[in-house]
Write a protein that holds these residues in place. Structure first.
Motif, PDB file in Angstrom:
ATOM      1  N   ALA A 145     -17.741  12.952   3.467  1.00 48.79           N
ATOM      2  CA  ALA A 145     -18.280  13.177   2.465  1.00 48.79           C
ATOM      3  C   ALA A 145     -18.528  12.142   1.652  1.00 48.79           C
ATOM      4  O   ALA A 145     -18.044  10.997   1.651  1.00 48.79           O
ATOM      5  CB  ALA A 145     -16.998  14.174   1.637  1.00 48.79           C
ATOM      6  N   THR A 147     -20.937  10.941  -2.570  1.00 50.43           N
ATOM      7  CA  THR A 147     -21.002  11.444  -3.740  1.00 50.43           C
ATOM      8  C   THR A 147     -22.286  12.062  -4.078  1.00 50.43           C
ATOM      9  O   THR A 147     -23.425  11.541  -3.928  1.00 50.43           O
ATOM     10  CB  THR A 147     -20.957  10.054  -4.644  1.00 50.43           C
ATOM     11  N   TRP A 185     -14.159   0.898  -2.417  1.00 56.08           N
ATOM     12  CA  TRP A 185     -14.364   2.147  -3.426  1.00 56.08           C
ATOM     13  C   TRP A 185     -16.100   2.461  -3.525  1.00 56.08           C
ATOM     14  O   TRP A 185     -16.418   3.089  -4.497  1.00 56.08           O
ATOM     15  CB  TRP A 185     -13.884   1.293  -4.780  1.00 56.08           C
ATOM     16  N   SER A 187     -18.805   4.769  -2.120  1.00 59.19           N
ATOM     17  CA  SER A 187     -18.943   5.875  -1.424  1.00 59.19           C
ATOM     18  C   SER A 187     -19.917   5.616  -0.207  1.00 59.19           C
ATOM     19  O   SER A 187     -20.950   5.089  -0.580  1.00 59.19           O
ATOM     20  CB  SER A 187     -19.491   7.032  -2.465  1.00 59.19           C
TER      21      SER A 187
ATOM     22  N   LEU B   8     -13.271   9.712  -0.427  1.00 54.30           N
ATOM     23  CA  LEU B   8     -14.276  10.281  -1.458  1.00 54.30           C
ATOM     24  C   LEU B   8     -13.529  10.796  -2.595  1.00 54.30           C
ATOM     25  O   LEU B   8     -13.679  10.297  -3.859  1.00 54.30           O
ATOM     26  CB  LEU B   8     -15.230  11.244  -1.191  1.00 54.30           C
ATOM     27  N   LEU B  10     -10.646  10.024  -3.982  1.00 58.21           N
ATOM     28  CA  LEU B  10      -9.841   8.838  -4.719  1.00 58.21           C
ATOM     29  C   LEU B  10     -11.165   8.161  -5.250  1.00 58.21           C
ATOM     30  O   LEU B  10     -10.781   7.350  -6.397  1.00 58.21           O
ATOM     31  CB  LEU B  10      -9.134   8.041  -3.537  1.00 58.21           C
ATOM     32  N   ILE B  11     -12.298   7.830  -4.515  1.00 56.47           N
ATOM     33  CA  ILE B  11     -13.369   6.931  -5.252  1.00 56.47           C
ATOM     34  C   ILE B  11     -13.641   7.707  -6.488  1.00 56.47           C
ATOM     35  O   ILE B  11     -13.833   7.232  -7.550  1.00 56.47           O
ATOM     36  CB  ILE B  11     -14.273   6.987  -4.216  1.00 56.47           C
ATOM     37  N   LEU B  12     -13.761   9.214  -6.373  1.00 61.49           N
ATOM     38  CA  LEU B  12     -14.249  10.003  -7.661  1.00 61.49           C
ATOM     39  C   LEU B  12     -13.156   9.975  -8.659  1.00 61.49           C
ATOM     40  O   LEU B  12     -13.493   9.710  -9.719  1.00 61.49           O
ATOM     41  CB  LEU B  12     -14.697  11.382  -7.343  1.00 61.49           C
TER      42      LEU B  12
END
Lengths: 310, 136
Positions: A145, A147, A185, A187, B8, B10-12
């Motif tokens: 997945a 962003t 961190w 994406s 992702l 956690l990134i968001l």
């Protein structure tokens, strides 16, 4: 590994005399492997013309990054769908809301379509992309997945020693500058790390981006930073804004090369995708065949090679 | 291929926390503190860049949460841990030690983050300072 671009436009088809060189069809990329097997990445309007070339193919495999219309619109006009002897397998993002087939059927159904998925003459299977790596023939595929708006995947495809990452819709700098983020961190970092060729979103100029934050796409500067951070050997900038004419995209290409050089990278390893580009990707780096232009996608010094389409 | 990137979601979640002024922290499925925002930094008295990521036992020791009676809490004793262990939201009234002014009374709400495959990959914990009369 050979890559052919059948559609590099984002959001909506953008045909017209000012769009001819980069093309107006939406996302579709054909990848041919060492054993001559193939994968199709996304089914934007570019897949219509590709389908005509696959008239005799008994099997077709399609990886969908997501189900926005510019990535599936060509599916209903894909010739193999209408051949009873053809087996089509489609992978795409899972959703807790409905199966992949049901979600695609919202497009291939009335009133948007004269046919229903169940009426397609071909044999078609819909698969959620697995959470871990899987194999299609001799090729390893990994989906993650990334962003964007809604469930969206990027793909990393490995054939022998050669790797390709395809992340056409991606906003890795959403919320934070890439300069401020550690690798863990970012994406898409694992998908694209050290690939031989990265095909990546570059919908906006840096000046356009502030008015489009959160729309799920990258500015030129962020696309370049991402490609550099992941250590992509070459990068092909993709998903061009439908308002960007050939002239505008030429200017973006020149800016990309200059900024890539300023980042300490070889400007011949960055380019904007054009419909009809054929790129041979090998672990040391790809060579590009572009007969019509008589010059390489990646820079202007490589000798032109044979191409089947311009 | 060795994985270096966080999931992702956690990134968001981290991006979200940087965009709000409610004090909030992000922990992973093991309770490791991955990030806290500037509002939480103001509450705790030191920036995340200064503190860095901490295992559960490390941040429990650093922030020394105590219950309403002043008894020290372990991770399992904070019902916020339920957000990680049972994928359920949780609410707590706790006090924590800050770097600047001793203990601070807080209300905390934990929201589990469940990935596409149905596996909890962490939680967001948000904090509200309680006033002397117990209101937040």
């Amino acid at each position: 590994m050979k890559v052919k671009i059948w559609g590099a436009r984002g959001s909506v088809p953008a045909p017209g005399p000012t769009m001819n060189r980069y093309g107006g069809n939406t996302s579709c990329v054909q990848v041919t492997f060492r054993d001559e097997s193939q994968l199709i990445l996304d089914a934007g309007t570019g897949i219509r013309a590709l389908g005509l070339e696959l008239a005799g193919a008994p099997r077709v495999a399609i990886l969908l990054t997501h189900l926005h219309l510019d990535h599936i619109q060509g599916l209903m006009f894909f010739h193999p769908c209408f051949r009873p002897e053809c087996e089509i397998t489609i992978w795409g993002p899972s959703s807790p809301e409905a199966s992949l087939e049901d979600r695609i059927a919202r497009y291939i159904s009335a009133p948007l379509s004269p046919v229903e998925v169940r009426e397609l003459p071909c044999s078609v299977a819909f698969n959620d992309a697995p959470a871990s790596e899987w194999r299609i023939g001799d090729v390893t595929v990994r989906a993650e997945a990334v962003t964007h708006r809604g469930p969206t995947l990027g793909y990393r495809i490995t054939d022998g020693e050669t790797t390709l990452a395809y992340i056409p819709d991606h906003e890795p700098a959403l919320g934070s500058s890439l300069d401020d983020l550690a690798d863990e961190w970012i994406s898409g970092y694992d998908l694209a790390r050290d690939v031989d060729l990265l095909i990546h979103d570059c919908q906006y100029t840096d000046a356009e981006y502030p008015a489009h934050v959160g729309w799920g796409h990258s500015a030129l500067g962020d696309a370049l930073k991402f490609a550099d951070r992941v250590g992509a050997k070459r990068a092909l900038l993709f998903h061009h804004d439908p308002l960007h004419t050939d002239e505008k995209l030429d200017a973006m290409a020149a800016e990309a090369a200059e900024r890539w050089r300023a980042m300490g990278r070889d400007p011949e390893t960055i380019a904007l995708a054009r419909e009809g580009d054929e790129i041979e990707v090998n672990a040391p780096g790809p060579a590009v065949h572009r007969a019509r232009e008589g010059r390489s996608t990646f820079g202007t010094t490589a000798a032109p090679q044979v191409s089947t389409r311009g | 291929m060795e994985g270096a990137q966080r999931p992702l979601e956690l990134i968001l979640a981290r991006n979200f926390l940087t965009s709000v002024t409610t004090p909030a922290v992000l922990v992973d499925g093991e309770g490791t503190l991955l990030f806290y925002n500037e509002a939480a930094a103001a509450l705790l008295g030191r920036s995340f860049e200064e503190a860095g990521q901490m295992r559960a036992d490390e941040w429990i020791r650093a922030f020394a949460p105590v219950d309403e009676e002043g008894e020290p809490l372990e991770l399992d004793g904070i019902n916020l841990a339920g957000a990680l262990k049972s994928d359920r939201p949780a609410h707590s009234e706790i006090r924590i030690r800050t770097a600047s002014d001793g203990y601070r009374a807080l209300e905390a709400a934990a929201l589990p983050i469940v990935a596409a495959q149905g596996k909890a990959s962490g939680a967001i914990i948000m904090f509200w300072t309680r006033t002397d009369n117990g209101e937040t």
